[in-house]
Write a protein that holds these residues in place. Structure first.
Motif, PDB file in Angstrom:
ATOM      1  N   LEU A   1      15.293   4.464  47.779  1.00 58.60           N
ATOM      2  CA  LEU A   1      14.991   5.319  46.724  1.00 58.60           C
ATOM      3  C   LEU A   1      16.063   4.937  45.763  1.00 58.60           C
ATOM      4  O   LEU A   1      15.903   5.013  44.435  1.00 58.60           O
ATOM      5  CB  LEU A   1      15.474   6.930  46.906  1.00 58.60           C
ATOM      6  N   THR A   2      17.327   4.191  45.924  1.00 57.74           N
ATOM      7  CA  THR A   2      18.310   3.392  45.037  1.00 57.74           C
ATOM      8  C   THR A   2      17.663   2.632  44.297  1.00 57.74           C
ATOM      9  O   THR A   2      17.647   2.468  43.114  1.00 57.74           O
ATOM     10  CB  THR A   2      19.513   3.247  45.856  1.00 57.74           C
ATOM     11  N   VAL A   3      16.855   1.628  45.114  1.00 58.94           N
ATOM     12  CA  VAL A   3      16.164   0.544  44.355  1.00 58.94           C
ATOM     13  C   VAL A   3      15.161   0.933  43.389  1.00 58.94           C
ATOM     14  O   VAL A   3      14.852   0.506  42.388  1.00 58.94           O
ATOM     15  CB  VAL A   3      15.276  -0.396  45.601  1.00 58.94           C
ATOM     16  N   PHE A   4      14.414   1.972  43.858  1.00 59.98           N
ATOM     17  CA  PHE A   4      13.255   2.606  42.887  1.00 59.98           C
ATOM     18  C   PHE A   4      14.034   2.983  41.806  1.00 59.98           C
ATOM     19  O   PHE A   4      13.471   2.999  40.666  1.00 59.98           O
ATOM     20  CB  PHE A   4      12.537   3.662  43.773  1.00 59.98           C
ATOM     21  N   GLU A   5      14.925   3.791  41.863  1.00 66.62           N
ATOM     22  CA  GLU A   5      15.584   4.517  40.446  1.00 66.62           C
ATOM     23  C   GLU A   5      16.330   3.552  39.649  1.00 66.62           C
ATOM     24  O   GLU A   5      16.126   3.648  38.420  1.00 66.62           O
ATOM     25  CB  GLU A   5      16.742   5.261  41.002  1.00 66.62           C
ATOM     26  N   ALA A   6      16.712   2.248  40.218  1.00 67.32           N
ATOM     27  CA  ALA A   6      17.289   1.317  39.363  1.00 67.32           C
ATOM     28  C   ALA A   6      16.456   0.652  38.691  1.00 67.32           C
ATOM     29  O   ALA A   6      16.598   0.127  37.562  1.00 67.32           O
ATOM     30  CB  ALA A   6      18.175   0.490  40.320  1.00 67.32           C
ATOM     31  N   ALA A   7      15.108   0.452  39.308  1.00 63.39           N
ATOM     32  CA  ALA A   7      14.093  -0.246  38.702  1.00 63.39           C
ATOM     33  C   ALA A   7      12.978   0.573  37.898  1.00 63.39           C
ATOM     34  O   ALA A   7      12.220  -0.119  37.123  1.00 63.39           O
ATOM     35  CB  ALA A   7      13.265  -1.250  39.774  1.00 63.39           C
TER      36      ALA A   7
END
Length: 206
Positions: free
Chosen positions: A10-16
């Motif tokens: 979810l962190t990777v998704f929000e960053a991208a």
């Protein structure tokens, strides 16, 4: 997938996610350039995207309830820093609209309104990740109530959110080092002292 892996995903998704949205927008605009339904339904598509990212942010808060304060603070900082190029791009588009408005009337108002909405929604969704770190920090006694209110509000303020995310991560690291140092300075347990009160390692099996 366990909670830790889910939080990382979810962190990777929000960053991208702002870059993914614009990539999706560009591809769809190119593929369906002759179809009116895409341009007509663009506000609905954007609304669904914003609602989906908001729900994902709420899910992140729920999954991070038992997570480590420092890791959540690090995730929030990574997200805020990853969004800086996006904000610069949006600012460049808004500035370019001023030049184009000399030839195309009303384009400045339309572009600026769209840029404001895009920035505001991204700040809200990314602020949920910083809020998750604040909640866990208070829960574990790493943040005072006053600090939690300050960080919680600042996480949703433009520009200020990046600064507070960095400070929050720095504070999580500093307090961790201090707590480890305090434990290292504690005197050995009573059973570790040898005859005459001198400290020495206990023999194996003792």
């Amino acid at each position: 997938m366990n909670a830790k892996h889910s939080i990382t995903a979810l962190t990777v998704f929000e960053a991208a996610q702002p870059y993914v949205f614009w990539l999706m927008f560009s591809v769809c605009a190119h593929v369906f350039e002759d179809a009116d339904w895409f341009s007509d339904n663009l506000p609905l598509i954007a609304t669904v995207w914003v609602l989906a990212t908001g729900i994902i942010g709420a899910l992140y808060i729920w999954l991070s309830w038992n997570s480590e304060f420092r890791s959540l603070a690090r995730n929030a900082m990574i997200i805020k820093l990853a969004h800086i190029p996006y904000y610069l791009l949006v600012f460049a588009c808004a500035a370019l609209s001023i030049i184009l408005s000399l030839k195309i009337p009303f384009i400045t108002v339309a572009v600026w309104a769209f840029c404001f909405i895009a920035d505001a929604t991204l700040i809200v969704t990314s602020g949920l990740y910083e809020l998750a770190a604040v909640i866990v920090g208070v829960r574990y006694g790493r943040l005072t109530p006053v600090q939690s209110v300050m960080y919680g509000i600042a996480g949703f303020l433009f520009c200020v959110d990046v600064v507070t995310a960095i400070i929050l991560f720095a504070q999580s690291r500093r307090e961790l080092v201090m707590s480890v140092g305090a434990r290292a300075m504690q005197p050995p347990a009573a059973g570790s002292y040898g005859p005459g009160g001198t400290y020495g390692p206990r023999p194996m099996g003792a």
